[in-house]
Design an enzyme around this catalytic site. Structure first.
Site, PDB file in Angstrom:
ATOM      1  CB  CYS A 203      42.547  52.565   3.356  1.00  0.00           C
ATOM      2  SG  CYS A 203      42.268  50.875   2.827  1.00  0.00           S
TER       3      CYS A 203
ATOM      4  CG  PHE B 272      53.066  30.564 -13.292  1.00  0.00           C
ATOM      5  CD1 PHE B 272      52.573  31.309 -14.288  1.00  0.00           C
ATOM      6  CD2 PHE B 272      52.748  29.026 -13.258  1.00  0.00           C
ATOM      7  CE1 PHE B 272      51.740  30.756 -15.278  1.00  0.00           C
ATOM      8  CE2 PHE B 272      52.094  28.533 -14.186  1.00  0.00           C
ATOM      9  CZ  PHE B 272      51.695  29.351 -15.416  1.00  0.00           C
TER      10      PHE B 272
ATOM     11  CG  ASP C 171      54.466  32.767 -23.058  1.00  0.00           C
ATOM     12  OD1 ASP C 171      53.734  32.437 -21.986  1.00  0.00           O
ATOM     13  OD2 ASP C 171      54.091  33.437 -23.948  1.00  0.00           O
TER      14      ASP C 171
ATOM     15  CB  CYS D 287      44.596  33.760  -6.927  1.00  0.00           C
ATOM     16  SG  CYS D 287      45.184  33.971  -8.693  1.00  0.00           S
TER      17      CYS D 287
HETATM   18  C1  LIG Z   1      50.254  34.600  -8.700  1.00  0.00           C
HETATM   19  S1  LIG Z   1      51.867  35.335  -9.233  1.00  0.00           S
HETATM   20  C2  LIG Z   1      53.013  34.259  -8.370  1.00  0.00           C
HETATM   21  C3  LIG Z   1      54.342  34.746  -8.211  1.00  0.00           C
HETATM   22  C4  LIG Z   1      55.173  34.284  -7.356  1.00  0.00           C
HETATM   23  N1  LIG Z   1      55.089  32.644  -7.324  1.00  0.00           N
HETATM   24  C5  LIG Z   1      55.201  34.816  -5.886  1.00  0.00           C
HETATM   25  O1  LIG Z   1      54.730  34.242  -4.932  1.00  0.00           O
HETATM   26  O2  LIG Z   1      55.204  36.177  -5.647  1.00  0.00           O
HETATM   27  C6  LIG Z   1      51.933  34.686 -11.016  1.00  0.00           C
HETATM   28  C7  LIG Z   1      53.071  34.844 -11.726  1.00  0.00           C
HETATM   29  O3  LIG Z   1      53.062  34.294 -12.971  1.00  0.00           O
HETATM   30  C8  LIG Z   1      53.585  34.893 -14.078  1.00  0.00           C
HETATM   31  N2  LIG Z   1      52.946  34.862 -15.300  1.00  0.00           N
HETATM   32  C9  LIG Z   1      52.004  35.286 -15.742  1.00  0.00           C
HETATM   33  N3  LIG Z   1      52.038  34.781 -17.326  1.00  0.00           N
HETATM   34  C10 LIG Z   1      52.851  33.899 -17.415  1.00  0.00           C
HETATM   35  C11 LIG Z   1      53.399  33.317 -18.444  1.00  0.00           C
HETATM   36  N4  LIG Z   1      52.835  33.244 -19.500  1.00  0.00           N
HETATM   37  N5  LIG Z   1      54.500  32.669 -18.434  1.00  0.00           N
HETATM   38  C12 LIG Z   1      55.327  32.526 -17.239  1.00  0.00           C
HETATM   39  N6  LIG Z   1      54.870  33.279 -16.384  1.00  0.00           N
HETATM   40  C13 LIG Z   1      53.595  34.087 -16.259  1.00  0.00           C
HETATM   41  C14 LIG Z   1      53.293  36.500 -13.592  1.00  0.00           C
HETATM   42  O4  LIG Z   1      54.426  37.629 -14.291  1.00  0.00           O
HETATM   43  C15 LIG Z   1      53.428  36.381 -11.891  1.00  0.00           C
HETATM   44  O5  LIG Z   1      54.792  36.687 -11.585  1.00  0.00           O
END
Ligand SMILES: C[S@@+](CC[C@H](N)C(=O)[O-])C[C@H]1O[C@@H](n2cnc3c(N)ncnc32)[C@H](O)[C@@H]1O
Length: 434
Positions: free
Chosen positions: A157, A295, A343, A390
């Protein structure tokens, strides 16, 4: 009877298919580029719109190119190899800006040039499907086929980290030798700078001989092998017994980020580093700033932000990632960063008080962060918000609230080319309170 239509491609859809208008309806055409004239085969025909796939290009776009990979068109891992990498970004940027303007009437003051590293060999995390299909020669390993539930039979790949791509033929041979290859539905792969890891999901207990074969594979390919008998909580190392943490390191500031093979990490190593730098620039960090990193995952952004600000609080909802982010803070001996478990989608955000912060970074999943934005404008009202997205649709929805209802200005926005060859659109936006 197969229906074939000749049409001019007028623009691109949000998933980067060509759009044509013919017979009073809109057609979404796979592998067609704006300005081209194509003959396309109808694959789905609904009342208001339909879907097709290119059979013949009658007038070719100068941005059309030969796909590099023999599986292109079958494998669902890539959709845009027929488009030159730089033009993929032109299309994605237009989709992003159109979505913002159409859904929320917002036009940014400035559009930043797209950020991206190599369009090949970038994928350091993937979930590969496994299927035993004797009539196709045995065990298949790969991404799902495009629009189908079959597994593509990959021997290599071009978008995967090449250390993992090179393993594909021996991985297939290994699974063939296991006692129940039909009970291995997937292998999750992850590549750190230091090490690669494979997590074998198994639906039946493995035999002693299976474990020996997996251990030999791990040793001979210098890989860590994990087993997963159920949900993500059941992942256990097989070989070595105590595997090293996977790790990536930022070349610019030497910060190390450790992760385990099933943790969320940004898939594209070089583009991720550029994204973190851009977030720092757009936040216009000063030594007195207190930053909230919402997040935060494993602390990918938190750690670098802390080196430029007075304090940073990373907030994350997955308890495992919170632990990882905290240990990354300790690993890098960062004294001004903390990580909180919360959360962010729960109703309790309405009364949440993390303390005073003048700048905020948001990097939510595809579902976006509308409730977080509502909380932000109702409590902190930070002077500057950086939003990494995203999903252009949820970004447009959330910016509508911040810009049209609460006085933020969209100063700059730029594409982040995190997933070359795919239609995924990642972006970074800078908002300032007017
Ligand atoms: C797009 S990722 C970004 C992670 C990080 N900023 C990075 O650059 O690697 C989104 C993140 O949101 C977290 N997430 C999802 N649902 C959530 C919630 N209800 N409360 C807090 N964090 C959450 C996920 O676990 C994940 O780590």
């Amino acid at each position: 009877m197969v229906k074939v239509i000749e049409a001019e491609i007028l623009s691109s859809s949000s998933d980067c298919r060509g759009i044509a208008r013919q017979d009073g309806k809109v057609w979404f055409v796979d592998f067609a580029l704006p300005t081209e004239v194509v003959r396309f085969r109808v694959i789905k025909n609904k009342n208001s719109h339909g879907f097709g796939v290119v059979e013949e290009v009658l007038k070719r776009s100068p941005s059309r190119t030969e796909p590099h990979c023999e599986y292109f068109g079958i494998c669902g891992g890539c959709a845009l190899q027929h488009i030159e990498a730089s033009y993929q970004n032109v299309i994605k940027q237009q989709v992003l800006l159109d979505q913002l303007e159409r859904d929320s009437g917002i036009v940014p003051q400035q559009v930043l040039p797209p950020l991206g590293g190599s369009p090949w060999g970038y994928r350091r995390k993937a979930r590969l499907g496994v299927r035993l299909v004797p009539k196709k020669g045995g065990v298949l390993v790969g991404f799902r086929e495009k629009n189908k539930n079959y597994v593509t039979n990959l021997d290599r790949c071009l978008t995967l980290d090449q250390r993992i791509s090179h393993l594909l033929p021996s991985l297939k041979r290994l699974i063939t030798q296991l006692s129940r290859p039909d009970r291995i539905p997937q292998v999750e792969v992850a590549a750190g700078d230091n090490q690669i890891a494979l997590v074998f999901r198994h639906l039946e207990a493995l035999s002693g001989n299976d474990c020996t074969l997996l251990e030999e594979f791990a040793r001979s390919h210098d890989a860590c092998v994990y087993l997963q008998s159920g949900g993500v909580g059941t992942v256990k190392p097989l070989y070595p017994e105590e595997p090293p943490m996977l790790e990536y390191r930022f070349s610019k500031n030497g910060i190390r980020v450790q992760f385990s093979p099933t943790d969320f990490i940004q898939v594209n190593s070089s583009t991720n580093e550029l994204m973190v730098q851009r977030a720092v620039e757009l936040l216009e960090l000063k030594p007195a700033d207190n930053v909230l990193d919402l997040f935060c995952g494993v602390g990918n952004l938190t750690l670098t932000l802390a080196s430029e600000a007075s304090s940073v609080l990373g907030v994350e909802g997955d308890p495992g990632l919170v632990q990882r982010a905290r240990s990354n803070v300790r690993l890098n001996k960062i004294g001004n960063a903390k990580v909180e478990h919360f959360d962010l989608y729960s109703d309790s955000i309405e009364t949440w008080d993390p303390g005073p912060f003048n700048k905020v970074l948001i990097d939510p999943p595809r579902s976006g962060a509308l409730n977080v934005c509502k909380w932000l404008v109702g409590s902190l009202k930070p002077e500057r918000v950086i939003y990494i997205s995203c999903n252009p649709a949820t970004l447009a929805r959330d910016l509508n609230l911040l810009v049209n209802e609460h006085g933020y200005i969209l100063k700059r926005i730029g594409l982040i080319d995190m997933f070359p060859q795919t239609p995924h659109i990642e972006s970074i936006a800078e908002l300032e309170l007017s």
